[in-house]
Design a protein around this motif. Sequence first.
Motif, PDB file in Angstrom:
ATOM      1  N   LEU A  74       0.843  -1.191   0.000  1.00  0.00           N
ATOM      2  CA  LEU A  74       0.000   0.000   0.000  1.00  0.00           C
ATOM      3  C   LEU A  74       0.885   1.250   0.000  1.00  0.00           C
ATOM      4  N   LEU A  75       0.573   2.204  -0.874  1.00  0.00           N
ATOM      5  CA  LEU A  75       1.330   3.449  -0.954  1.00  0.00           C
ATOM      6  C   LEU A  75       0.594   4.605  -0.281  1.00  0.00           C
ATOM      7  N   ASP A  76      -0.701   4.722  -0.525  1.00  0.00           N
ATOM      8  CA  ASP A  76      -1.472   5.823   0.049  1.00  0.00           C
ATOM      9  C   ASP A  76      -2.955   5.504  -0.145  1.00  0.00           C
ATOM     10  N   ALA A  77      -3.807   6.190   0.584  1.00  0.00           N
ATOM     11  CA  ALA A  77      -5.243   5.946   0.466  1.00  0.00           C
ATOM     12  C   ALA A  77      -6.020   7.079   1.131  1.00  0.00           C
ATOM     13  N   ASP A  78      -7.280   7.219   0.702  1.00  0.00           N
ATOM     14  CA  ASP A  78      -8.200   8.154   1.345  1.00  0.00           C
ATOM     15  C   ASP A  78      -9.613   7.608   1.187  1.00  0.00           C
TER      16      ASP A  78
END
Length: 449
Positions: A78-82
């Motif tokens: 996982l790199l980033d999320a929102d």
Amino acid sequence: MHIAPLSPDDPSELGGYELLGRIGQGGMGQVYLGESPGGEPAAVKVIKPSIVDSETRLRFAQEVEILKTIWGARIAALLDADPEADPPWLATEYVEGLDLSRHVASHGPLDALLTASLGATLAEALATVHKQGLLHRDLKPANVLLGPNGPKVIDFGLAVFAESSVSLTAANTVVGTPSCMPPEQANGEKPLTPAVDVYALGAVLLFASTGHAPYRADNIHLLFHQVVDASIAPDLSGAPEELVPLLTAMLAHRPQDRPALDDVIRRCRALIEARGLKVAQARRRLTNFTAAPAHVLDDLLAVDRPATPGSTARARAGAADVPPGQGESEPEMLAPEAAQQEPGGFRPDRQEPEPPHTPPMPPAPVPRPTDPRLLFARIDTPTPPPAGTTTDEAAVKPDRSRPSARPAPRGGTGTGGGSSAPRRSLRHSAQARITAQRLREAYAANSPF
């Protein structure tokens, strides 16, 4: 991996990631190829606006939290999320290559050795997930990406904590992929155990070696019936003989009859070592066979890579498997998108790939030069310089007026159609190493000291 252009309705940016094209889509959302401001590629998953509601956001947030806890060399990070954004999105590591389903459809099933190597690799990946208290629950060929550094597992959208009986699904609702689903999951039993992933891995290895799933039916209701009926044995037709005992055990109807993942690894190792190879050697063969030769990102960004004379045999089969001096004049492999439309393709029991419809002419033999500049001319100018051009000029100013001899793939990738096939980077090729050695020898021969 096929990258489709963005549609007029697609966003051009999400969370700072510039979107370059479409990787795939499903019932829940769309997956894009994105790029961070610093140039890091990413697979950006977006929930469809039409289905965003409180339950969908909760499930999506659960997937993000699970991805935060998972680590491992064989897991797409996982790199980033929102999950609170509109629409919700998450970005994971981009793996450049086909998934197992598309690879088998394009190139045919894997042999027993490569299947055993795949089994050991994926079993180790799942064991890492289980040690973190999680179950994947949806392992299938489409969720195994065959990248340049080996296979990686993706899509933990259905993952749950191993001992949890809590579910976000409605009562009497079963989620997952029926063709790879164990009987207890199809029956809606809770809590599930690590044996569900062992069964799914067995289904993946069966598909890798045969091209078909354990059960096949014309409709989903009949398929579910076959999966849950203990009297109907899985279809192992076409599986290599040495893999049948392992696949039979992994696809056992009762969870307690299936082997543990450590035992799966041990039995895969035994099969590999019986062939006279170490596990690391088998993994390199698997990666060399399945890794995509194309650089899709550079093609999308229109980066002009220097053309490399054919060195496919050494690059695809591994420097240790192809003696020096062999395979340098073989034709380049087609890009994965074109390979999907071609029958056959590269096989591990062949020394060279099947040629495309119009194979390029092999390069004419060139005598070993003594002027170091002519070493570069061999790569940049495969044809003699035009009339009136001196040898020195040709050495430093290659002729780029002639089109590349490499055939363009049918149905290019990127944001536009008909783009030329991406090229290998020269610094990664066997020819580059040979050229560098000759360059050193030439300088040593002409050096006054």
